[in-house]
Design a protein around this motif. Structure first.
Motif, PDB file in Angstrom:
ATOM      1  N   THR A 146      18.528  24.357  34.518  1.00  0.00           N
ATOM      2  CA  THR A 146      19.590  25.095  33.466  1.00  0.00           C
ATOM      3  C   THR A 146      19.878  26.514  34.869  1.00  0.00           C
ATOM      4  OG1 THR A 146      18.452  26.303  32.149  1.00  0.00           O
ATOM      5  CG2 THR A 146      19.755  24.331  31.379  1.00  0.00           C
ATOM      6  N   GLU A 147      18.658  26.703  35.186  1.00  0.00           N
ATOM      7  CA  GLU A 147      19.066  27.512  36.331  1.00  0.00           C
ATOM      8  C   GLU A 147      18.581  29.250  34.927  1.00  0.00           C
ATOM      9  OE1 GLU A 147      21.788  27.752  38.450  1.00  0.00           O
ATOM     10  OE2 GLU A 147      21.733  25.832  40.054  1.00  0.00           O
ATOM     11  N   LEU A 148      17.974  29.439  34.893  1.00  0.00           N
ATOM     12  CA  LEU A 148      17.262  30.597  33.556  1.00  0.00           C
ATOM     13  C   LEU A 148      16.648  31.321  33.984  1.00  0.00           C
ATOM     14  CD1 LEU A 148      17.103  29.279  29.971  1.00  0.00           C
ATOM     15  CD2 LEU A 148      19.172  31.114  30.458  1.00  0.00           C
ATOM     16  N   ASN A 149      16.047  30.824  34.835  1.00  0.00           N
ATOM     17  CA  ASN A 149      15.233  31.887  35.926  1.00  0.00           C
ATOM     18  C   ASN A 149      16.236  32.949  36.692  1.00  0.00           C
ATOM     19  OD1 ASN A 149      12.811  32.471  36.297  1.00  0.00           O
ATOM     20  ND2 ASN A 149      12.402  31.257  38.279  1.00  0.00           N
ATOM     21  N   ASP A 150      17.313  32.156  36.893  1.00  0.00           N
ATOM     22  CA  ASP A 150      17.458  33.704  37.949  1.00  0.00           C
ATOM     23  C   ASP A 150      18.489  34.738  36.303  1.00  0.00           C
ATOM     24  OD1 ASP A 150      17.289  32.145  40.317  1.00  0.00           O
ATOM     25  OD2 ASP A 150      19.457  31.237  39.792  1.00  0.00           O
ATOM     26  N   VAL A 151      18.669  34.872  35.256  1.00  0.00           N
ATOM     27  CA  VAL A 151      19.084  35.236  33.983  1.00  0.00           C
ATOM     28  C   VAL A 151      18.191  36.570  33.884  1.00  0.00           C
ATOM     29  CG1 VAL A 151      19.985  35.706  32.109  1.00  0.00           C
ATOM     30  CG2 VAL A 151      20.388  33.477  33.602  1.00  0.00           C
ATOM     31  N   ILE A 152      18.770  38.291  34.603  1.00  0.00           N
ATOM     32  CA  ILE A 152      17.675  39.110  34.295  1.00  0.00           C
ATOM     33  C   ILE A 152      17.700  39.948  32.940  1.00  0.00           C
ATOM     34  CG2 ILE A 152      16.776  41.574  35.892  1.00  0.00           C
ATOM     35  CD1 ILE A 152      16.031  38.739  36.772  1.00  0.00           C
ATOM     36  N   PHE A 153      16.952  40.187  32.458  1.00  0.00           N
ATOM     37  CA  PHE A 153      17.029  40.799  30.914  1.00  0.00           C
ATOM     38  C   PHE A 153      15.999  41.791  31.045  1.00  0.00           C
ATOM     39  CE2 PHE A 153      15.950  41.580  26.941  1.00  0.00           C
ATOM     40  CZ  PHE A 153      17.420  41.943  26.050  1.00  0.00           C
ATOM     41  N   ALA A 154      16.693  42.848  31.235  1.00  0.00           N
ATOM     42  CA  ALA A 154      15.866  44.136  31.102  1.00  0.00           C
ATOM     43  C   ALA A 154      14.934  44.440  32.314  1.00  0.00           C
ATOM     44  CB  ALA A 154      14.817  45.119  29.820  1.00  0.00           C
ATOM     45  N   GLY A 155      15.293  44.100  33.458  1.00  0.00           N
ATOM     46  CA  GLY A 155      14.466  43.788  34.650  1.00  0.00           C
ATOM     47  C   GLY A 155      13.056  42.545  34.583  1.00  0.00           C
ATOM     48  N   VAL A 156      13.375  42.412  33.835  1.00  0.00           N
ATOM     49  CA  VAL A 156      12.275  40.643  33.565  1.00  0.00           C
ATOM     50  C   VAL A 156      13.359  39.428  33.832  1.00  0.00           C
ATOM     51  CG1 VAL A 156      10.692  39.860  32.235  1.00  0.00           C
ATOM     52  CG2 VAL A 156      10.813  42.391  32.070  1.00  0.00           C
ATOM     53  N   PRO A 157      13.306  38.613  34.402  1.00  0.00           N
ATOM     54  CA  PRO A 157      13.681  37.373  34.298  1.00  0.00           C
ATOM     55  C   PRO A 157      13.397  37.010  32.973  1.00  0.00           C
ATOM     56  CG  PRO A 157      12.921  37.675  36.451  1.00  0.00           C
ATOM     57  CD  PRO A 157      12.267  38.461  35.604  1.00  0.00           C
ATOM     58  N   LEU A 158      14.538  36.315  32.535  1.00  0.00           N
ATOM     59  CA  LEU A 158      14.806  35.863  31.292  1.00  0.00           C
ATOM     60  C   LEU A 158      13.282  34.909  30.560  1.00  0.00           C
ATOM     61  CD1 LEU A 158      15.979  36.514  28.182  1.00  0.00           C
ATOM     62  CD2 LEU A 158      17.649  34.676  28.652  1.00  0.00           C
ATOM     63  N   MET A 159      14.035  33.848  31.511  1.00  0.00           N
ATOM     64  CA  MET A 159      12.591  32.778  31.590  1.00  0.00           C
ATOM     65  C   MET A 159      10.653  32.903  31.310  1.00  0.00           C
ATOM     66  SD  MET A 159      12.643  28.797  33.043  1.00  0.00           S
ATOM     67  CE  MET A 159      12.054  29.224  34.236  1.00  0.00           C
ATOM     68  N   ARG A 160      11.002  34.265  32.441  1.00  0.00           N
ATOM     69  CA  ARG A 160       9.148  34.601  32.701  1.00  0.00           C
ATOM     70  C   ARG A 160       9.207  35.040  30.623  1.00  0.00           C
ATOM     71  NH1 ARG A 160       5.596  33.810  35.755  1.00  0.00           N
ATOM     72  NH2 ARG A 160       7.117  34.321  37.859  1.00  0.00           N
ATOM     73  N   ALA A 161      10.183  36.155  30.215  1.00  0.00           N
ATOM     74  CA  ALA A 161       9.643  36.753  29.381  1.00  0.00           C
ATOM     75  C   ALA A 161       9.607  35.705  28.121  1.00  0.00           C
ATOM     76  CB  ALA A 161      10.954  37.318  28.774  1.00  0.00           C
ATOM     77  N   GLY A 162      10.446  34.697  28.467  1.00  0.00           N
ATOM     78  CA  GLY A 162      10.449  34.209  26.923  1.00  0.00           C
ATOM     79  C   GLY A 162       8.997  32.779  26.762  1.00  0.00           C
ATOM     80  N   LEU A 163       8.656  32.568  27.872  1.00  0.00           N
ATOM     81  CA  LEU A 163       7.532  31.892  28.672  1.00  0.00           C
ATOM     82  C   LEU A 163       5.934  32.371  27.942  1.00  0.00           C
ATOM     83  CD1 LEU A 163       8.016  29.741  31.440  1.00  0.00           C
ATOM     84  CD2 LEU A 163       7.915  28.978  29.801  1.00  0.00           C
TER      85      LEU A 163
END
Length: 105
Positions: free
Chosen positions: A31-48
């Motif tokens: 779903t290309e969530l890796n391209d979403v940036i939240f607070a300077g961090v990719p949202l998917m990496r932060a979730g993982l």
């Protein structure tokens, strides 16, 4: 609580977390969530990373609970603590690549 559950709870938590982390990774890449940036961090990496940290905290909580509770069969106490330690080490080792490795390549 049955002694069988004492023996299996930590490995089952590890199994569920392993499946969840890599399932979320596949979903996020599709779903290309890796391209979403939240607070300077990719949202998917932060979730993982959040799932990884919560898994380790849950397993440490289970280990503490196993230390404080008494089983029906005495021999299951030591084995359940060993399986909890194995699950903690497996979680740290198998899931820590979510902190640095490329997620969707």
């Amino acid at each position: 609580m049955s002694d069988l559950l004492r023996l299996l709870i930590a490995p089952l938590v590890w199994l569920a977390a392993f499946s969840a982390v890599y399932g979320l990774q596949g979903f996020g890449c599709a779903t290309e969530l890796n391209d979403v940036i939240f607070a300077g961090v990719p949202l998917m990496r932060a979730g993982l990373i959040l799932v990884w940290v919560l898994t380790i905290a849950t397993l440490v909580g289970i280990l503490v609970w196993l230390e404080r509770s008494s089983p029906i069969l005495e021999w299951t106490s030591r084995i359940s603590r060993i399986t909890a330690w194995v699950a903690i080490v497996a979680s740290v080792w198998a899931l820590f690549p979510v902190t640095f490795a490329s997620i969707c390549s």
